[in-house]
Design an enzyme around this catalytic site. Structure first.
Site, PDB file in Angstrom:
ATOM      1  N   ARG A 177       0.818  -1.206   0.000  1.00 66.32           N
ATOM      2  CA  ARG A 177       0.000   0.000   0.000  1.00 66.32           C
ATOM      3  C   ARG A 177       0.858   1.265   0.000  1.00 66.32           C
ATOM      4  O   ARG A 177       2.036   1.239   0.327  1.00 66.32           O
ATOM      5  CB  ARG A 177      -0.921   0.004   1.225  1.00 66.32           C
ATOM      6  CG  ARG A 177      -1.997  -1.060   1.174  1.00 66.32           C
ATOM      7  CD  ARG A 177      -2.867  -1.039   2.423  1.00 66.32           C
ATOM      8  NE  ARG A 177      -3.932  -2.041   2.330  1.00 66.32           N
ATOM      9  CZ  ARG A 177      -4.800  -2.301   3.299  1.00 66.32           C
ATOM     10  NH1 ARG A 177      -4.728  -1.631   4.451  1.00 66.32           N
ATOM     11  NH2 ARG A 177      -5.738  -3.224   3.133  1.00 66.32           N
ATOM     12  N   HIS A 178       0.202   2.380  -0.354  1.00 65.56           N
ATOM     13  CA  HIS A 178       0.847   3.690  -0.293  1.00 65.56           C
ATOM     14  C   HIS A 178       0.553   4.311   1.070  1.00 65.56           C
ATOM     15  O   HIS A 178      -0.541   4.137   1.603  1.00 65.56           O
ATOM     16  CB  HIS A 178       0.307   4.593  -1.413  1.00 65.56           C
ATOM     17  CG  HIS A 178       1.124   5.818  -1.633  1.00 65.56           C
ATOM     18  ND1 HIS A 178       1.035   6.929  -0.818  1.00 65.56           N
ATOM     19  CD2 HIS A 178       2.059   6.121  -2.581  1.00 65.56           C
ATOM     20  CE1 HIS A 178       1.870   7.863  -1.248  1.00 65.56           C
ATOM     21  NE2 HIS A 178       2.505   7.395  -2.314  1.00 65.56           N
ATOM     22  N   PRO A 179       1.509   5.031   1.647  1.00 66.32           N
ATOM     23  CA  PRO A 179       1.269   5.592   2.984  1.00 66.32           C
ATOM     24  C   PRO A 179       0.262   6.730   3.024  1.00 66.32           C
ATOM     25  O   PRO A 179      -0.269   7.044   4.094  1.00 66.32           O
ATOM     26  CB  PRO A 179       2.654   6.082   3.413  1.00 66.32           C
ATOM     27  CG  PRO A 179       3.392   6.311   2.139  1.00 66.32           C
ATOM     28  CD  PRO A 179       2.879   5.267   1.183  1.00 66.32           C
ATOM     29  N   TYR A 180      -0.046   7.343   1.872  1.00 65.41           N
ATOM     30  CA  TYR A 180      -0.898   8.531   1.886  1.00 65.41           C
ATOM     31  C   TYR A 180      -2.068   8.480   0.915  1.00 65.41           C
ATOM     32  O   TYR A 180      -2.898   9.391   0.921  1.00 65.41           O
ATOM     33  CB  TYR A 180      -0.065   9.784   1.571  1.00 65.41           C
ATOM     34  CG  TYR A 180       1.155   9.928   2.438  1.00 65.41           C
ATOM     35  CD1 TYR A 180       1.046   9.963   3.821  1.00 65.41           C
ATOM     36  CD2 TYR A 180       2.423  10.018   1.878  1.00 65.41           C
ATOM     37  CE1 TYR A 180       2.167  10.084   4.627  1.00 65.41           C
ATOM     38  CE2 TYR A 180       3.557  10.142   2.675  1.00 65.41           C
ATOM     39  CZ  TYR A 180       3.421  10.174   4.052  1.00 65.41           C
ATOM     40  OH  TYR A 180       4.530  10.288   4.845  1.00 65.41           O
TER      41      TYR A 180
END
Length: 389
Positions: free
Chosen positions: A236-239
Protein backbone atom coordinates in the site's frame (compact mmCIF):
# COMPACT_ATOMS: atom_id res chain seq x y z
CA UNK A 1 31.39 12.96 -54.56
CA UNK A 2 29.53 11.10 -51.84
CA UNK A 3 28.99 13.00 -48.62
CA UNK A 4 29.39 11.08 -45.40
CA UNK A 5 27.56 11.82 -42.20
CA UNK A 6 30.07 12.53 -39.44
CA UNK A 7 30.02 9.98 -36.65
CA UNK A 8 28.33 11.07 -33.47
CA UNK A 9 30.61 11.48 -30.45
CA UNK A 10 30.66 8.55 -28.03
CA UNK A 11 28.93 10.56 -25.33
CA UNK A 12 29.02 13.84 -23.42
CA UNK A 13 32.04 12.62 -21.43
CA UNK A 14 34.08 11.68 -24.53
CA UNK A 15 37.70 12.67 -23.85
CA UNK A 16 37.35 12.37 -20.08
CA UNK A 17 39.93 10.15 -18.36
CA UNK A 18 38.68 8.30 -15.26
CA UNK A 19 41.00 6.37 -12.93
CA UNK A 20 38.78 3.76 -11.31
CA UNK A 21 39.97 2.32 -8.00
CA UNK A 22 36.48 1.15 -7.06
CA UNK A 23 35.48 -2.46 -6.49
CA UNK A 24 32.42 -4.67 -5.99
CA UNK A 25 29.24 -2.65 -6.79
CA UNK A 26 28.60 0.81 -5.37
CA UNK A 27 31.65 2.51 -6.92
CA UNK A 28 31.82 0.53 -10.18
CA UNK A 29 28.16 1.29 -10.86
CA UNK A 30 28.89 5.03 -10.72
CA UNK A 31 31.94 4.79 -12.98
CA UNK A 32 30.03 2.59 -15.43
CA UNK A 33 27.55 5.43 -15.95
CA UNK A 34 30.50 7.66 -16.85
CA UNK A 35 31.84 4.96 -19.19
CA UNK A 36 28.48 4.46 -20.89
CA UNK A 37 28.37 8.22 -21.47
CA UNK A 38 31.73 8.26 -23.24
CA UNK A 39 34.48 8.47 -20.61
CA UNK A 40 37.66 6.44 -20.92
CA UNK A 41 37.80 4.46 -17.68
CA UNK A 42 40.92 2.64 -16.48
CA UNK A 43 40.16 0.13 -13.76
CA UNK A 44 43.05 -0.48 -11.38
CA UNK A 45 42.88 -3.92 -9.76
CA UNK A 46 44.99 -5.52 -7.02
CA UNK A 47 47.37 -8.41 -7.74
CA UNK A 48 45.89 -11.89 -7.46
CA UNK A 49 42.30 -12.31 -8.55
CA UNK A 50 41.54 -8.60 -9.01
CA UNK A 51 38.11 -7.23 -8.14
CA UNK A 52 36.26 -9.61 -5.80
CA UNK A 53 33.26 -9.70 -8.11
CA UNK A 54 35.26 -11.55 -10.76
CA UNK A 55 34.56 -14.57 -8.53
CA UNK A 56 30.80 -13.88 -8.15
CA UNK A 57 28.20 -15.78 -10.17
CA UNK A 58 26.26 -16.22 -12.30
CA UNK A 59 28.71 -17.12 -15.03
CA UNK A 60 28.64 -17.43 -18.80
CA UNK A 61 31.68 -19.60 -19.46
CA UNK A 62 34.39 -18.09 -17.27
CA UNK A 63 32.78 -14.63 -17.35
CA UNK A 64 31.12 -13.29 -14.18
CA UNK A 65 27.96 -11.44 -15.19
CA UNK A 66 28.02 -9.56 -11.88
CA UNK A 67 31.45 -8.15 -12.74
CA UNK A 68 30.61 -7.64 -16.40
CA UNK A 69 27.59 -5.39 -15.85
CA UNK A 70 29.45 -2.77 -13.80
CA UNK A 71 32.76 -2.93 -15.66
CA UNK A 72 31.75 -3.03 -19.32
CA UNK A 73 33.80 -0.86 -21.64
CA UNK A 74 36.59 -0.28 -19.10
CA UNK A 75 40.30 -1.06 -19.36
CA UNK A 76 42.04 -3.19 -16.71
CA UNK A 77 45.51 -2.92 -15.24
CA UNK A 78 46.89 -4.69 -12.18
CA UNK A 79 48.90 -2.39 -9.92
CA UNK A 80 50.36 -2.98 -6.48
CA UNK A 81 50.00 0.45 -4.92
CA UNK A 82 52.65 -0.41 -2.31
CA UNK A 83 55.27 -1.11 -4.99
CA UNK A 84 57.41 1.89 -5.96
CA UNK A 85 57.33 1.15 -9.69
CA UNK A 86 53.57 0.68 -9.76
CA UNK A 87 53.07 3.78 -7.61
CA UNK A 88 55.00 5.80 -10.19
CA UNK A 89 52.70 4.55 -12.96
CA UNK A 90 49.65 5.37 -10.84
CA UNK A 91 50.88 8.91 -10.17
CA UNK A 92 51.50 9.44 -13.88
CA UNK A 93 47.88 8.41 -14.48
CA UNK A 94 46.74 10.89 -11.83
CA UNK A 95 48.66 13.72 -13.52
CA UNK A 96 46.67 13.16 -16.70
CA UNK A 97 43.31 12.18 -15.20
CA UNK A 98 40.13 14.19 -14.94
CA UNK A 99 38.50 11.95 -12.34
CA UNK A 100 39.69 9.48 -9.71
CA UNK A 101 37.05 7.30 -8.05
CA UNK A 102 37.63 5.08 -5.00
CA UNK A 103 35.44 3.21 -2.54
CA UNK A 104 37.93 1.92 0.00
CA UNK A 105 37.14 2.11 3.68
CA UNK A 106 38.07 5.62 4.92
CA UNK A 107 41.74 5.77 5.84
CA UNK A 108 43.06 3.36 3.21
CA UNK A 109 43.98 6.08 0.70
CA UNK A 110 45.57 8.12 3.50
CA UNK A 111 47.81 5.21 4.45
CA UNK A 112 48.83 4.77 0.82
CA UNK A 113 49.71 8.47 0.63
CA UNK A 114 47.06 9.02 -2.04
CA UNK A 115 44.42 11.13 -0.31
CA UNK A 116 42.85 14.09 -2.09
CA UNK A 117 45.18 16.68 -0.58
CA UNK A 118 48.28 14.83 -1.79
CA UNK A 119 47.01 14.08 -5.29
CA UNK A 120 45.65 17.61 -5.76
CA UNK A 121 49.23 18.86 -5.40
CA UNK A 122 50.19 17.11 -8.64
CA UNK A 123 46.85 17.68 -10.40
CA UNK A 124 44.83 20.61 -9.03
CA UNK A 125 42.05 19.94 -11.56
CA UNK A 126 41.47 16.40 -10.32
CA UNK A 127 37.92 15.42 -9.35
CA UNK A 128 38.45 12.90 -6.54
CA UNK A 129 35.33 10.91 -5.64
CA UNK A 130 35.08 8.77 -2.50
CA UNK A 131 32.10 6.48 -1.99
CA UNK A 132 31.94 4.45 1.21
CA UNK A 133 29.45 2.74 3.48
CA UNK A 134 28.92 5.61 5.91
CA UNK A 135 30.99 8.53 4.59
CA UNK A 136 34.39 10.00 5.40
CA UNK A 137 33.24 11.61 8.67
CA UNK A 138 31.15 10.70 11.70
CA UNK A 139 31.33 7.95 14.33
CA UNK A 140 30.51 5.21 11.79
CA UNK A 141 32.99 6.33 9.13
CA UNK A 142 35.18 3.25 9.58
CA UNK A 143 32.29 0.80 10.02
CA UNK A 144 32.41 -1.97 7.37
CA UNK A 145 29.37 -2.04 5.11
CA UNK A 146 27.60 -4.21 2.60
CA UNK A 147 24.21 -3.45 1.09
CA UNK A 148 22.17 -5.42 3.63
CA UNK A 149 23.99 -3.84 6.58
CA UNK A 150 23.20 -0.35 5.28
CA UNK A 151 19.58 -1.27 4.56
CA UNK A 152 19.29 -2.58 8.12
CA UNK A 153 20.92 0.47 9.74
CA UNK A 154 19.14 3.07 7.60
CA UNK A 155 15.66 2.01 8.74
CA UNK A 156 14.51 0.89 5.31
CA UNK A 157 14.22 -2.77 6.29
CA UNK A 158 12.04 -1.92 9.30
CA UNK A 159 9.77 0.07 6.98
CA UNK A 160 9.54 -2.67 4.33
CA UNK A 161 7.28 -5.71 4.42
CA UNK A 162 3.80 -6.55 5.66
CA UNK A 163 2.42 -5.59 9.09
CA UNK A 164 2.38 -9.19 10.33
CA UNK A 165 5.74 -10.09 8.77
CA UNK A 166 9.41 -9.50 9.63
CA UNK A 167 11.51 -6.52 8.53
CA UNK A 168 12.44 -7.14 4.90
CA UNK A 169 15.40 -6.23 2.73
CA UNK A 170 14.44 -4.46 -0.49
CA UNK A 171 14.98 -7.52 -2.65
CA UNK A 172 15.78 -8.05 -6.29
CA UNK A 173 18.45 -5.35 -6.27
CA UNK A 174 21.21 -3.98 -4.03
CA UNK A 175 19.46 -0.69 -3.35
CA UNK A 176 22.00 0.89 -0.98
CA UNK A 177 24.96 -0.04 -3.17
CA UNK A 178 23.29 1.49 -6.20
CA UNK A 179 22.39 4.63 -4.23
CA UNK A 180 26.09 5.13 -3.53
CA UNK A 181 26.96 4.70 -7.19
CA UNK A 182 24.24 7.02 -8.49
CA UNK A 183 25.12 9.79 -6.06
CA UNK A 184 28.83 9.34 -6.81
CA UNK A 185 28.03 9.94 -10.48
CA UNK A 186 25.91 13.00 -9.58
CA UNK A 187 28.77 14.42 -7.53
CA UNK A 188 31.33 13.84 -10.28
CA UNK A 189 29.12 15.44 -12.95
CA UNK A 190 28.46 18.44 -10.68
CA UNK A 191 32.16 18.89 -9.86
CA UNK A 192 33.10 18.68 -13.54
CA UNK A 193 30.61 21.44 -14.33
CA UNK A 194 31.99 23.58 -11.50
CA UNK A 195 35.53 22.98 -12.77
CA UNK A 196 34.59 24.57 -16.08
CA UNK A 197 34.05 27.83 -14.17
CA UNK A 198 36.70 27.61 -11.46
CA UNK A 199 39.45 25.53 -13.07
CA UNK A 200 39.76 23.63 -9.80
CA UNK A 201 39.11 20.05 -8.80
CA UNK A 202 37.20 18.90 -5.73
CA UNK A 203 36.82 16.04 -3.27
CA UNK A 204 33.42 14.33 -3.39
CA UNK A 205 32.26 12.41 -0.31
CA UNK A 206 29.18 10.21 -0.77
CA UNK A 207 27.98 7.16 1.11
CA UNK A 208 25.57 4.27 0.77
CA UNK A 209 24.00 5.25 4.11
CA UNK A 210 23.37 8.87 3.09
CA UNK A 211 21.93 7.81 -0.26
CA UNK A 212 19.58 5.29 1.34
CA UNK A 213 18.35 7.87 3.86
CA UNK A 214 17.65 10.26 0.98
CA UNK A 215 15.65 7.55 -0.79
CA UNK A 216 13.60 6.86 2.37
CA UNK A 217 11.63 10.02 1.60
CA UNK A 218 8.13 9.58 3.10
CA UNK A 219 9.31 7.35 5.96
CA UNK A 220 11.65 10.03 7.29
CA UNK A 221 9.02 12.73 6.72
CA UNK A 222 6.46 10.65 8.64
CA UNK A 223 8.85 10.32 11.56
CA UNK A 224 9.63 14.06 11.40
CA UNK A 225 5.93 14.96 11.53
CA UNK A 226 4.74 12.45 14.13
CA UNK A 227 7.80 11.40 16.09
CA UNK A 228 6.99 7.78 15.28
CA UNK A 229 8.63 5.40 12.83
CA UNK A 230 6.15 4.38 10.10
CA UNK A 231 4.62 0.92 10.33
CA UNK A 232 5.10 -1.66 7.60
CA UNK A 233 2.17 -1.49 5.17
CA UNK A 234 2.98 -4.08 2.50
CA UNK A 235 2.25 -2.87 -1.02
CA UNK A 236 0.00 0.00 0.00
CA UNK A 237 0.85 3.69 -0.29
CA UNK A 238 1.27 5.59 2.98
CA UNK A 239 -0.90 8.53 1.89
CA UNK A 240 -3.19 7.45 -0.97
CA UNK A 241 -5.88 4.80 -1.49
CA UNK A 242 -6.63 2.70 -3.41
CA UNK A 243 -2.96 2.19 -4.22
CA UNK A 244 -2.23 -1.52 -3.92
CA UNK A 245 -2.18 -4.99 -5.43
CA UNK A 246 -5.68 -6.34 -6.06
CA UNK A 247 -6.87 -9.87 -6.83
CA UNK A 248 -8.89 -10.38 -10.00
CA UNK A 249 -10.73 -13.55 -10.98
CA UNK A 250 -7.49 -15.29 -11.95
CA UNK A 251 -4.47 -13.34 -10.70
CA UNK A 252 -3.42 -10.09 -9.01
CA UNK A 253 -2.61 -6.76 -10.65
CA UNK A 254 -1.94 -3.19 -9.52
CA UNK A 255 -4.27 -0.17 -9.34
CA UNK A 256 -3.14 3.32 -8.31
CA UNK A 257 -5.65 6.12 -7.72
CA UNK A 258 -3.90 9.33 -6.76
CA UNK A 259 -7.04 11.47 -6.36
CA UNK A 260 -10.82 11.36 -5.91
CA UNK A 261 -11.49 11.81 -9.64
CA UNK A 262 -9.51 8.69 -10.50
CA UNK A 263 -11.26 6.73 -7.75
CA UNK A 264 -14.68 7.64 -9.15
CA UNK A 265 -13.56 6.65 -12.66
CA UNK A 266 -12.37 3.30 -11.28
CA UNK A 267 -15.66 2.64 -9.49
CA UNK A 268 -17.64 3.40 -12.64
CA UNK A 269 -15.57 1.19 -14.95
CA UNK A 270 -15.62 -1.86 -12.64
CA UNK A 271 -19.39 -1.64 -12.25
CA UNK A 272 -19.42 -0.45 -8.64
CA UNK A 273 -20.35 3.27 -8.84
CA UNK A 274 -21.91 3.13 -5.38
CA UNK A 275 -18.46 2.86 -3.82
CA UNK A 276 -17.62 6.41 -4.89
CA UNK A 277 -20.49 7.78 -2.78
CA UNK A 278 -20.08 5.43 0.17
CA UNK A 279 -19.31 7.68 3.19
CA UNK A 280 -16.34 5.44 4.04
CA UNK A 281 -14.70 6.08 0.67
CA UNK A 282 -15.75 9.53 -0.62
CA UNK A 283 -12.46 11.34 -0.01
CA UNK A 284 -8.90 10.09 0.22
CA UNK A 285 -8.67 10.49 4.00
CA UNK A 286 -11.86 8.39 4.30
CA UNK A 287 -10.38 5.68 2.11
CA UNK A 288 -7.13 5.68 4.07
CA UNK A 289 -9.06 5.22 7.31
CA UNK A 290 -11.03 2.32 5.82
CA UNK A 291 -8.38 0.75 3.61
CA UNK A 292 -9.18 -2.86 4.51
CA UNK A 293 -12.89 -2.43 3.79
CA UNK A 294 -12.07 -0.59 0.56
CA UNK A 295 -9.84 -3.39 -0.68
CA UNK A 296 -12.47 -6.01 0.13
CA UNK A 297 -15.17 -4.06 -1.73
CA UNK A 298 -12.98 -3.52 -4.79
CA UNK A 299 -11.85 -7.15 -4.93
CA UNK A 300 -15.48 -8.29 -4.74
CA UNK A 301 -16.16 -6.39 -7.98
CA UNK A 302 -12.85 -7.39 -9.56
CA UNK A 303 -13.47 -11.10 -8.90
CA UNK A 304 -16.03 -11.16 -11.72
CA UNK A 305 -13.46 -10.87 -14.54
CA UNK A 306 -9.86 -11.96 -15.24
CA UNK A 307 -6.99 -9.52 -14.82
CA UNK A 308 -6.52 -9.06 -18.59
CA UNK A 309 -10.06 -7.69 -18.88
CA UNK A 310 -9.59 -5.22 -16.04
CA UNK A 311 -6.19 -4.10 -17.28
CA UNK A 312 -7.78 -3.19 -20.60
CA UNK A 313 -10.92 -1.39 -19.43
CA UNK A 314 -9.37 0.37 -16.44
CA UNK A 315 -6.52 1.66 -18.60
CA UNK A 316 -9.01 2.93 -21.20
CA UNK A 317 -10.83 4.78 -18.41
CA UNK A 318 -7.63 6.72 -17.71
CA UNK A 319 -6.89 5.11 -14.35
CA UNK A 320 -3.25 4.05 -13.74
CA UNK A 321 -3.12 0.26 -13.75
CA UNK A 322 -0.46 -2.36 -14.45
CA UNK A 323 0.19 -6.10 -14.55
CA UNK A 324 2.43 -7.90 -12.09
CA UNK A 325 5.33 -9.15 -14.21
CA UNK A 326 8.32 -11.30 -13.39
CA UNK A 327 11.78 -10.32 -14.62
CA UNK A 328 11.52 -12.43 -17.79
CA UNK A 329 8.18 -10.84 -18.70
CA UNK A 330 9.53 -7.34 -18.07
CA UNK A 331 12.62 -8.07 -20.19
CA UNK A 332 10.39 -9.19 -23.07
CA UNK A 333 8.10 -6.17 -23.05
CA UNK A 334 8.15 -4.25 -26.35
CA UNK A 335 8.77 -1.12 -24.25
CA UNK A 336 12.05 -2.59 -23.00
CA UNK A 337 13.24 -3.08 -26.57
CA UNK A 338 11.94 0.33 -27.67
CA UNK A 339 13.99 2.01 -24.93
CA UNK A 340 17.11 -0.07 -25.71
CA UNK A 341 17.21 -1.25 -22.11
CA UNK A 342 18.53 -4.72 -22.94
CA UNK A 343 21.84 -4.53 -24.76
CA UNK A 344 24.61 -6.93 -25.70
CA UNK A 345 28.00 -6.52 -24.04
CA UNK A 346 30.76 -9.08 -24.22
CA UNK A 347 28.38 -11.51 -25.90
CA UNK A 348 25.74 -11.43 -23.13
CA UNK A 349 22.54 -9.47 -22.60
CA UNK A 350 22.44 -6.95 -19.75
CA UNK A 351 20.64 -3.74 -18.76
CA UNK A 352 21.29 -0.78 -21.05
CA UNK A 353 22.01 2.84 -20.23
CA UNK A 354 18.87 4.58 -18.89
CA UNK A 355 20.23 8.06 -19.68
CA UNK A 356 19.23 9.04 -23.22
CA UNK A 357 20.76 12.31 -24.47
CA UNK A 358 19.92 13.82 -27.84
CA UNK A 359 22.84 14.11 -30.24
CA UNK A 360 24.56 11.00 -28.88
CA UNK A 361 24.24 7.38 -29.89
CA UNK A 362 22.73 4.83 -27.50
CA UNK A 363 24.33 1.69 -28.96
CA UNK A 364 22.66 -1.70 -28.75
CA UNK A 365 26.09 -3.32 -28.39
CA UNK A 366 28.79 -2.12 -26.02
CA UNK A 367 32.32 -3.40 -25.36
CA UNK A 368 32.51 -6.12 -22.76
CA UNK A 369 34.27 -6.02 -19.42
CA UNK A 370 38.05 -6.52 -19.57
CA UNK A 371 39.91 -9.61 -18.52
CA UNK A 372 42.20 -9.08 -15.54
CA UNK A 373 45.14 -6.87 -16.62
CA UNK A 374 43.99 -7.14 -20.24
CA UNK A 375 45.34 -3.69 -21.14
CA UNK A 376 48.12 -3.78 -18.53
CA UNK A 377 51.12 -3.87 -20.86
CA UNK A 378 49.83 -1.05 -23.07
CA UNK A 379 48.86 1.09 -20.09
CA UNK A 380 52.23 0.60 -18.40
CA UNK A 381 53.86 1.88 -21.56
CA UNK A 382 51.43 4.79 -21.96
CA UNK A 383 51.77 5.94 -18.36
CA UNK A 384 55.42 5.16 -17.72
CA UNK A 385 57.10 7.87 -15.68
CA UNK A 386 59.02 10.34 -17.93
CA UNK A 387 62.40 9.11 -16.67
CA UNK A 388 61.40 5.51 -17.47
CA UNK A 389 60.40 6.51 -20.98
Amino acid sequence: MTETTPAKPKGPFDGLLVIDLTHVLNGPFGTTILTDLGARTIKIEPPGHGDDTRTYGPYVGDQSLYFSFVNRGKESIVLNLKDEGDRAIFLEMVRKADVLAENFRPGVMDRLGFNYEELAKINPRLIYASSSGFGQTGPLAHYPAYDTIVQAMSGIMMATGFPDGPPTRVGGTSLSDLCGGVFMFCGIASALYARERTGKGAHIDVSMFDGTLAFLQHALMCWSATGKAPARIGNRHPYMAPFDVFQAQDKPFVICCGNDHLFKALCDVIGAPELATDPRFVENHDRMANNDALKAALEKALSKQPAAHWLDVIHKAGVPVGPLLDVAEAANLPQTAARNMLIKSGGVMMPGNPVKISGYDDPHERPGAPKLDEQGAALRKEFAAPEAK
